[in-house]
Design a protein around this motif. Sequence first.
Motif, short mmCIF file in Angstrom:
data_model
loop_
_atom_site.label_atom_id
_atom_site.label_comp_id
_atom_site.label_asym_id
_atom_site.label_seq_id
_atom_site.Cartn_x
_atom_site.Cartn_y
_atom_site.Cartn_z
N PRO A 19 0.83 -1.22 0.00
CA PRO A 19 0.00 0.00 0.00
C PRO A 19 0.86 1.27 0.00
O PRO A 19 2.09 1.18 0.20
CB PRO A 19 -0.80 -0.12 1.30
CG PRO A 19 -0.75 -1.57 1.66
CD PRO A 19 0.55 -2.08 1.15
N PRO A 20 0.26 2.41 -0.19
CA PRO A 20 1.01 3.67 -0.23
C PRO A 20 1.86 3.88 1.02
O PRO A 20 1.48 3.45 2.11
CB PRO A 20 -0.08 4.73 -0.30
CG PRO A 20 -1.25 4.03 -0.87
CD PRO A 20 -1.16 2.62 -0.44
N GLY A 21 2.98 4.53 0.83
CA GLY A 21 3.81 4.93 1.98
C GLY A 21 4.62 3.81 2.58
O GLY A 21 5.23 4.00 3.64
N ALA A 22 4.64 2.62 1.96
CA ALA A 22 5.35 1.49 2.55
C ALA A 22 6.85 1.77 2.64
O ALA A 22 7.44 2.35 1.74
CB ALA A 22 5.10 0.23 1.73
N ALA A 76 9.89 -6.71 9.06
CA ALA A 76 10.21 -6.55 10.47
C ALA A 76 9.28 -5.54 11.14
O ALA A 76 8.97 -5.66 12.32
CB ALA A 76 11.66 -6.09 10.61
N ARG A 77 8.84 -4.56 10.36
CA ARG A 77 8.04 -3.51 11.00
C ARG A 77 6.56 -3.84 11.09
O ARG A 77 5.91 -3.52 12.07
CB ARG A 77 8.19 -2.24 10.18
CG ARG A 77 9.19 -1.32 10.83
CD ARG A 77 8.90 0.09 10.43
NE ARG A 77 10.19 0.75 10.30
CZ ARG A 77 10.32 2.03 10.06
NH1 ARG A 77 9.25 2.77 9.87
NH2 ARG A 77 11.51 2.55 9.97
N CYS A 78 6.04 -4.44 10.04
CA CYS A 78 4.59 -4.68 9.98
C CYS A 78 4.21 -5.74 11.01
O CYS A 78 4.82 -6.81 11.08
CB CYS A 78 4.20 -5.14 8.59
SG CYS A 78 2.48 -5.67 8.48
N CYS A 105 -1.94 3.18 10.07
CA CYS A 105 -0.85 2.23 10.33
C CYS A 105 -0.18 2.56 11.66
O CYS A 105 0.35 3.65 11.84
CB CYS A 105 0.17 2.25 9.20
SG CYS A 105 1.51 1.07 9.48
N PRO A 106 -0.20 1.63 12.63
CA PRO A 106 0.33 1.94 13.95
C PRO A 106 1.85 1.84 14.05
O PRO A 106 2.43 2.29 15.03
CB PRO A 106 -0.33 0.88 14.84
CG PRO A 106 -0.54 -0.28 13.94
CD PRO A 106 -0.74 0.26 12.56
N THR A 107 2.48 1.26 13.05
CA THR A 107 3.92 0.98 13.19
C THR A 107 4.77 1.85 12.28
O THR A 107 5.99 1.79 12.35
CB THR A 107 4.21 -0.47 12.80
OG1 THR A 107 3.82 -0.65 11.44
CG2 THR A 107 3.45 -1.42 13.69
N ARG A 155 4.11 4.92 5.86
CA ARG A 155 4.38 6.26 6.39
C ARG A 155 3.26 7.22 6.00
O ARG A 155 2.69 7.09 4.92
CB ARG A 155 5.71 6.78 5.83
CG ARG A 155 6.93 6.07 6.41
CD ARG A 155 8.11 6.21 5.50
NE ARG A 155 7.87 5.58 4.20
CZ ARG A 155 8.42 5.95 3.07
NH1 ARG A 155 9.27 6.95 3.06
NH2 ARG A 155 8.15 5.33 1.95
N PRO A 156 2.91 8.15 6.86
CA PRO A 156 1.82 9.08 6.56
C PRO A 156 2.21 10.08 5.47
O PRO A 156 2.76 11.14 5.74
CB PRO A 156 1.55 9.77 7.89
CG PRO A 156 2.84 9.66 8.63
CD PRO A 156 3.53 8.42 8.17
#
Lengths: 795, 199
Positions: free
Chosen positions: B43-46, B54-56, B104-106, B110-111
């Motif tokens: 999705p956008p901002g990945a 590791a992040r998701c 996205c909490p992590t 990215r916003p």
Amino acid sequence: MNQSRREFIKKAAALSAASCVGIQLPFVLSNAEAADQGASWHRGSCRLCGVGCRLELGVKNGQPIALRGVPEARTNFGYLCMKGMNFWKCMRHPDRLTKPLYRAKKTDKFQEISWEKAIDIAADKFAEAHKSGGGAAVAYYGSGQALTEETYLFQKIMRGGLQSNNVEGNPRLCMASAVGGYQTSFGADEPIGGYADIEKAHCFFIIGSNTAEAHPVLFRRIMRRKLDNPDTVKVINVDPRISQTSRIADKHLQFKPGTDLTLLNGMAHVICQEKLYDEEFISKYAAFHKGTEKVSLAEYRAQLAAYTPEEVARVCGGGFTPDDVRVVARWFAQSKGTVSLWTMGLNQRKQGVFANNLVHNLHILTGQLLKDGADSLSLTGQPNACGGVREAGGLCHILPGHRPIENDKMRGQVEAAWGLPAGRIPNGGGLHTMAMFQALNEGKIKALWINCTNPAQSLPNLSKYEAGFKREDNFIVCTDIFPTLTTQCANLVLPTAFHFEKTGVYGCTERRSQLTKKAIDAPGQAKPEVWIAREWAKKLAEKLADPLIAQCVKAFDGLEEGYALPKAIWDEYSQKITAGRDSDLRGATYAVLETMADGAQWPAPTEAHAKTGGTVKKFVKGRDPLADAATTNGDSPYQFYTPGHDDHKLWIWLRDQAQPEEIPDAEYPFYLSTGRIVDHWHTMTMTGRIPELLRANPYAYVEINPKDAGRMGIGPGDMIEVKSRRGRNLLPAKVIDGPLEGMVFVYWHDQHPDRLINKVTIDAVDAASKEPEFKICAAQIKRVSGPQALTPYLV
Amino acid sequence: MKRRDTLSLILGAALATWLAAPGAAWATAGRWFSPIRRNRLRPPGAVAEAQFLARCIRCGRCLEVCPYHAIVMLDIRHALHAGTPLIAVENIPCYLCMKCVAVCPTGSLRPIGQKETRMGLAVIDHYSCLAWRGDTLCRTCYDKCPFANVAIRLEQLRPVIDEGACVGCGLCVNACPITVAEDGGKAINIEPVYAGNAA
């Protein structure tokens, strides 16, 4: 959509299982590859818009496999648009109607019946209606997509057989105002020039038309001309909405909907003020008219005095400057050749005929007519609106061959040609489309035949006319190839043969008649309309014990419906009916048309002339054989030989700004306009069944100006309620710098009840042309929710 | 469904997958490798793909919030990547509503705004594109592009991509009328050229 761990595991498992099935995706065969596979190619015209592109259908084992353009054709030079290249895919669609369907009551389920029974029921119901109310109780509503032979035969049976002038067609919703404009300004319907002017034009004036999307192949010619001559060719686009067409424009003038009459008068004002008019042309060929009186150039100029560029810019909403008006008027007047192009933006208006007149005015004033590269060219939206409906008597006020119904002599000519006694065809009394459906509402029409069109989606202010469709005391027959919103209102649905499954002629925008011959068999029991009409008339004659009804189809009895029958009908129409008329098609026989890559432009009185392509410029001596023979304008090079104007001149009309029916107010603050998108056509019954086209535009949306969207907190994809005094829609928003601020735009192809924009549009009509004002009404918009996943919808 | 049934279904499915692609299944199906490839995008901002795993935290919020159901969650066939979000643009493209990046909490997504989105880059296959082949006047991708005349423009009636403006949303891929490959490849495809970049 919160999901538990358990649900997630379940889903994952199901997906794993699905992946094992192995789904094959479709592979598109290119034309070149199709040709290599031993296909036979059959020449014809495109089934969709009014450009009249010539194409060839690839057939293998009796099945259609591809379409390709014909490079020698003077309409498209081999180019096709996506719709044109793909329409073969709906020919063998499983939704095709293949058996006659009948139900006594509209709430019942359809039952399959035999053709014999279907024809008997149709004849019975029409006979019953005719006995109870005469010609006024029966009606035929046809289509600009029906072949000329079909329209001609149906109107012959209606007029000569059932003595009813209730003969209408959907072109009333589409180009009736253009007919009115041509008749009042030039004294003769249909354009003087044609597409050939595009390659010689130096200025294009595109008003109220999104040619790029509605006529893509014609737009290619305009674009090619502009791209090849970027400095010497000017393109002016005048439209309240910035569209794909605006992309090539040197100047785009955005005006408040309905104020284009002011703008056109303003351009005329500049032309007069700066003496850009052609004095010699005006003095020889033009006359000035106001209402019923004749006026002078001085009076015309005096009336225009109020339309100063400053005033025009103010009235039109300030979207352009006074200097823009001056520049545009100069480009128009001073170019070596100006071609105006318009469609529904001018026609579908309460002031449609006036708007058409004002465009013609500019051409007559500046002499931008009758010469190469200059024409006032109204584009049509359907493949046979010109050829079938305008020329072959498909509207209530005209008989075939451009004959006005109220003229006794004209009716006499047609009666004689049909072998009917004088006085058989009634003098008028026919209802125009909106009046016809109003009469259906009121129960005055007892039997209605709807051929090849979808009024239950295409009429304005739909909810009002639903009542008539649903009445149980009338009988509706539908002839069509697919289920539509209209077949859902019918008692009897008759499956018909599609394009290339029957033979007949289409006449496109530029007066060109082109033949499409049968190439494949129709699926199931589907039959050509000419066969249906003939059999129906024979039965009608029995039931009403009227030999004159049988007389209407006597000459066609027993002929094979795939070729011999339409040929006999065409021969009668072209040889007997068009003889001596401006739309003379005597030279355009099937034999001639079969040999041509494209077709012939009328007047084509002889086969030799037809073979050259016919008449490129009407009224011009040396190019138009009828002008060569005429002496109506002395020895001048232009002969306006048609009887429309008794002085044989072109008329400049004094037409003041007049308002649309509905103007936005505090309660309904937005202008709503409707239109088309490149990948779909009309009510989407064909293009919606072509996966490639449907996936590009699965559903309608509402275009909103970013400024309005910002002000109202509307984001892309948000669900919007569009509401007028007549109905409401729920559509996703497309925030785009397209429509003017304070205006929204919706395209009208979608069949879903929530997105049927004609529930919202207005049914006010032009006083002269009776064409409804689809293009302008007042609406309010409201954000209902955020984006939602929608699915395409087809009946 | 009982727990037992569920587990036996999973077992059965795993077995079927194994049998359907004998031998090479482990190596080719990409169970341990990133699922990101042509028209299969994050999705956008990945963040860069190397960090994404590791992040998701596989919370599924992005997919819950997506109004178009464009974001799907990878299933267990993707082993390490199971549970991470993916957009298969030829099925449902990204309409750039930018709702997912907001939830996205992590920070895996990215916003960012619409224009800064770089899910990939559209690439036109000139040998199968109708307009480039000269077969017909198709400009579907141009019409559907949310940045028409910027990200895709027409030059001499043929579509051309501006690398600096294309966000890789895949609306063009979804609409493209030409399907040239069995995996759903079109005449215009999104290549995940930015997936390798550092965050």
